[in-house]
Motif scaffolding. Structure first.
Motif, PDB file in Angstrom:
ATOM      1  N   SER A 136      20.918  -4.495  -3.393  1.00  0.00           N
ATOM      2  CA  SER A 136      21.007  -5.491  -4.462  1.00  0.00           C
ATOM      3  C   SER A 136      19.624  -5.771  -5.036  1.00  0.00           C
ATOM      4  O   SER A 136      18.651  -5.901  -4.301  1.00  0.00           O
ATOM      5  N   ALA A 137      19.574  -5.842  -6.354  1.00  0.00           N
ATOM      6  CA  ALA A 137      18.292  -5.912  -7.051  1.00  0.00           C
ATOM      7  C   ALA A 137      17.862  -7.331  -7.390  1.00  0.00           C
ATOM      8  O   ALA A 137      16.741  -7.535  -7.859  1.00  0.00           O
ATOM      9  N   ASP A 138      18.699  -8.335  -7.134  1.00  0.00           N
ATOM     10  CA  ASP A 138      18.383  -9.690  -7.587  1.00  0.00           C
ATOM     11  C   ASP A 138      17.212 -10.310  -6.840  1.00  0.00           C
ATOM     12  O   ASP A 138      17.009 -10.084  -5.639  1.00  0.00           O
ATOM     13  N   VAL A 139      16.474 -11.166  -7.546  1.00  0.00           N
ATOM     14  CA  VAL A 139      15.593 -12.121  -6.883  1.00  0.00           C
ATOM     15  C   VAL A 139      16.482 -13.012  -6.005  1.00  0.00           C
ATOM     16  O   VAL A 139      17.555 -13.432  -6.444  1.00  0.00           O
ATOM     17  N   PRO A 140      16.090 -13.291  -4.759  1.00  0.00           N
ATOM     18  CA  PRO A 140      16.945 -14.126  -3.907  1.00  0.00           C
ATOM     19  C   PRO A 140      17.313 -15.448  -4.575  1.00  0.00           C
ATOM     20  O   PRO A 140      16.455 -16.171  -5.080  1.00  0.00           O
ATOM     21  N   LYS A 141      18.613 -15.712  -4.606  1.00  0.00           N
ATOM     22  CA  LYS A 141      19.197 -16.944  -5.139  1.00  0.00           C
ATOM     23  C   LYS A 141      19.064 -17.082  -6.651  1.00  0.00           C
ATOM     24  O   LYS A 141      19.324 -18.161  -7.195  1.00  0.00           O
ATOM     25  N   ILE A 142      18.652 -16.020  -7.340  1.00  0.00           N
ATOM     26  CA  ILE A 142      18.614 -16.045  -8.806  1.00  0.00           C
ATOM     27  C   ILE A 142      19.407 -14.848  -9.300  1.00  0.00           C
ATOM     28  O   ILE A 142      18.965 -13.704  -9.183  1.00  0.00           O
ATOM     29  N   SER A 143      20.582 -15.111  -9.837  1.00  0.00           N
ATOM     30  CA  SER A 143      21.473 -14.026 -10.210  1.00  0.00           C
ATOM     31  C   SER A 143      20.944 -13.249 -11.400  1.00  0.00           C
ATOM     32  O   SER A 143      20.511 -13.824 -12.407  1.00  0.00           O
ATOM     33  N   ARG A 144      20.993 -11.924 -11.275  1.00  0.00           N
ATOM     34  CA  ARG A 144      20.703 -10.987 -12.354  1.00  0.00           C
ATOM     35  C   ARG A 144      19.280 -11.102 -12.904  1.00  0.00           C
ATOM     36  O   ARG A 144      19.045 -10.900 -14.090  1.00  0.00           O
ATOM     37  N   ARG A 145      18.367 -11.392 -12.046  1.00  0.00           N
ATOM     38  CA  ARG A 145      16.945 -11.258 -12.357  1.00  0.00           C
ATOM     39  C   ARG A 145      16.373 -10.264 -11.347  1.00  0.00           C
ATOM     40  O   ARG A 145      16.374 -10.523 -10.149  1.00  0.00           O
ATOM     41  N   ALA A 146      15.949  -9.105 -11.823  1.00  0.00           N
ATOM     42  CA  ALA A 146      15.525  -8.037 -10.925  1.00  0.00           C
ATOM     43  C   ALA A 146      14.277  -8.444 -10.148  1.00  0.00           C
ATOM     44  O   ALA A 146      13.328  -9.006 -10.703  1.00  0.00           O
ATOM     45  N   ASP A 147      14.297  -8.133  -8.874  1.00  0.00           N
ATOM     46  CA  ASP A 147      13.205  -8.455  -7.952  1.00  0.00           C
ATOM     47  C   ASP A 147      12.319  -7.230  -7.751  1.00  0.00           C
ATOM     48  O   ASP A 147      12.718  -6.097  -8.047  1.00  0.00           O
ATOM     49  N   ALA A 148      11.148  -7.440  -7.197  1.00  0.00           N
ATOM     50  CA  ALA A 148      10.227  -6.332  -6.927  1.00  0.00           C
ATOM     51  C   ALA A 148      10.705  -5.443  -5.781  1.00  0.00           C
ATOM     52  O   ALA A 148      10.275  -4.293  -5.672  1.00  0.00           O
ATOM     53  N   GLY A 149      11.596  -5.964  -4.925  1.00  0.00           N
ATOM     54  CA  GLY A 149      11.958  -5.233  -3.713  1.00  0.00           C
ATOM     55  C   GLY A 149      12.536  -3.857  -3.970  1.00  0.00           C
ATOM     56  O   GLY A 149      12.168  -2.885  -3.308  1.00  0.00           O
ATOM     57  N   ILE A 150      13.447  -3.745  -4.928  1.00  0.00           N
ATOM     58  CA  ILE A 150      14.091  -2.456  -5.172  1.00  0.00           C
ATOM     59  C   ILE A 150      13.082  -1.447  -5.723  1.00  0.00           C
ATOM     60  O   ILE A 150      13.138  -0.257  -5.413  1.00  0.00           O
ATOM     61  N   LEU A 151      12.117  -1.918  -6.529  1.00  0.00           N
ATOM     62  CA  LEU A 151      11.089  -1.014  -7.039  1.00  0.00           C
ATOM     63  C   LEU A 151      10.149  -0.580  -5.924  1.00  0.00           C
ATOM     64  O   LEU A 151       9.686   0.565  -5.895  1.00  0.00           O
ATOM     65  N   THR A 152       9.868  -1.486  -4.993  1.00  0.00           N
ATOM     66  CA  THR A 152       8.995  -1.136  -3.870  1.00  0.00           C
ATOM     67  C   THR A 152       9.640  -0.077  -2.995  1.00  0.00           C
ATOM     68  O   THR A 152       8.973   0.849  -2.521  1.00  0.00           O
ATOM     69  N   PRO A 179       6.512   5.330  -9.923  1.00  0.00           N
ATOM     70  CA  PRO A 179       5.388   6.061  -9.319  1.00  0.00           C
ATOM     71  C   PRO A 179       4.870   5.364  -8.068  1.00  0.00           C
ATOM     72  O   PRO A 179       5.092   4.164  -7.869  1.00  0.00           O
ATOM     73  N   ARG A 180       4.180   6.115  -7.246  1.00  0.00           N
ATOM     74  CA  ARG A 180       3.698   5.589  -5.974  1.00  0.00           C
ATOM     75  C   ARG A 180       2.706   4.438  -6.159  1.00  0.00           C
ATOM     76  O   ARG A 180       2.749   3.450  -5.420  1.00  0.00           O
ATOM     77  N   GLU A 181       1.816   4.551  -7.127  1.00  0.00           N
ATOM     78  CA  GLU A 181       0.785   3.529  -7.324  1.00  0.00           C
ATOM     79  C   GLU A 181       0.767   3.065  -8.779  1.00  0.00           C
ATOM     80  O   GLU A 181      -0.185   3.341  -9.516  1.00  0.00           O
ATOM     81  N   PRO A 182       1.786   2.338  -9.220  1.00  0.00           N
ATOM     82  CA  PRO A 182       1.791   1.875 -10.610  1.00  0.00           C
ATOM     83  C   PRO A 182       0.819   0.706 -10.799  1.00  0.00           C
ATOM     84  O   PRO A 182       0.625  -0.098  -9.887  1.00  0.00           O
ATOM     85  N   ASP A 183       0.212   0.636 -11.963  1.00  0.00           N
ATOM     86  CA  ASP A 183      -0.606  -0.544 -12.252  1.00  0.00           C
ATOM     87  C   ASP A 183       0.327  -1.721 -12.522  1.00  0.00           C
ATOM     88  O   ASP A 183       1.531  -1.533 -12.748  1.00  0.00           O
ATOM     89  N   PRO A 184      -0.185  -2.963 -12.494  1.00  0.00           N
ATOM     90  CA  PRO A 184       0.697  -4.131 -12.648  1.00  0.00           C
ATOM     91  C   PRO A 184       1.519  -4.119 -13.929  1.00  0.00           C
ATOM     92  O   PRO A 184       2.689  -4.516 -13.914  1.00  0.00           O
ATOM     93  N   GLU A 185       0.932  -3.662 -15.032  1.00  0.00           N
ATOM     94  CA  GLU A 185       1.677  -3.637 -16.285  1.00  0.00           C
ATOM     95  C   GLU A 185       2.833  -2.639 -16.227  1.00  0.00           C
ATOM     96  O   GLU A 185       3.944  -2.925 -16.679  1.00  0.00           O
ATOM     97  N   THR A 186       2.573  -1.469 -15.652  1.00  0.00           N
ATOM     98  CA  THR A 186       3.635  -0.468 -15.512  1.00  0.00           C
ATOM     99  C   THR A 186       4.732  -0.957 -14.582  1.00  0.00           C
ATOM    100  O   THR A 186       5.930  -0.785 -14.861  1.00  0.00           O
ATOM    101  N   PHE A 187       4.337  -1.592 -13.492  1.00  0.00           N
ATOM    102  CA  PHE A 187       5.319  -2.105 -12.526  1.00  0.00           C
ATOM    103  C   PHE A 187       6.233  -3.128 -13.189  1.00  0.00           C
ATOM    104  O   PHE A 187       7.456  -3.086 -13.032  1.00  0.00           O
TER     105      PHE A 187
END
Length: 261
Positions: free
Chosen positions: A136-152, A200-208
């Motif tokens: 699941s891609a959500d920020v915990p307890k915030i529906s349908r806002r993608a979190d960093a976890g799935i990208l990590t 990518p393995r090492e994206p810059d903050p803007e790319t992430f």
């Protein structure tokens, strides 16, 4: 703890509830006419496997419907006792369940973090062993806002994220934070896979951040498309970031109540 809560956590009760839930999910899968989009997607999915199947949290109840017979699918459920019934049901539906804390946000960027790192390592092993990981891609307890976890998870595994939506025309919408849906029998269903997103393995903050927004937008797109295919509106779609509220056409319905759709 109330008597009902204590009873619901008894192993025998949870085992019975898990078996019953699996039997019900099989009934829903058999009695709905499912459309899969894109059509003829098996060669494309085979070329991406093993991938990370990104889903919104409210879809987790029916995650097994997206799997094909040839797929080995794993997902993560917390070690909280309340997750035991889901674990039993999904296991009986052919999904391997990883019991660990989820890989979320900053916790997974710090590999020393207890819980987040545990879940991340387990999912990395699953992907390395050729299993598709439904996450699941959500920020915990915030529906349908993608979190960093799935990208990590995608960064560290090198595997793409494939957004997926599983919906049915007849369903019950719960009043939980994720506005979870449980399909009902004898209707239409849709499974929609979105465009693969590589991190990518090492994206810059803007790319992430751009990729996070891309995942979020594609997750929302496949959900909109899936509901279009079954001929029903996505009743969470106008209120992703807040609690459920009654619509003007529903004057008697209280916010947060379970709502059949």
């Amino acid at each position: 703890m109330s008597l009902v809560k204590r009873l619901s956590r008894h192993p025998a009760v949870q085992s019975a509830l898990g078996r019953l839930a699996a039997a019900y999910l099989r009934l829903v899968r058999r009695t709905n006419r499912f459309t899969v989009e894109p059509a003829g997607s098996d060669p494309w999915l085979d070329g991406l496997s093993p991938f990370i199947a990104g889903m919104w949290h409210g879809q987790h109840i029916m995650v097994s419907f997206a799997g094909r017979p040839v797929d080995r699918v794993a997902t993560i459920i917390s070690k909280n006792p309340d997750g035991n019934v889901n674990t039993i049901a999904l296991t009986r539906m052919g999904v391997r369940v990883i019991r660990a804390s989820g890989a979320r946000g900053r916790a997974v960027r710090d590999m020393r973090a207890k819980g987040g790192a545990e879940g991340l390592r387990a999912m990395l092993r699953a992907l390395k062993n050729g299993e598709i990981v439904a996450f699941s891609a959500d920020v915990p307890k915030i529906s349908r806002r993608a979190d960093a976890g799935i990208l990590t998870l995608s960064r560290f595994s090198g595997r793409p994220i494939v957004p997926v939506a599983v919906v049915t025309s007849r369903h019950i919408r719960f009043g939980s934070w994720d506005r979870a849906c449980l399909g009902l029998p004898f209707g239409r269903g849709a499974v929609v896979f979105g465009a693969a997103i590589h991190v990518p393995r090492e994206p810059d903050p803007e790319t992430f951040e751009a990729l996070r927004c891309q995942v979020e937008a594609e997750m929302n797109r496949v959900h909109d498309r899936a509901y279009t295919l079954v001929g029903r509106p996505d009743r969470v779609g106008d209120n992703w970031l807040g609690p459920a509220r009654p619509k003007p056409s529903e004057p008697g319905r209280e916010a947060g109540a379970n709502t059949p759709a």
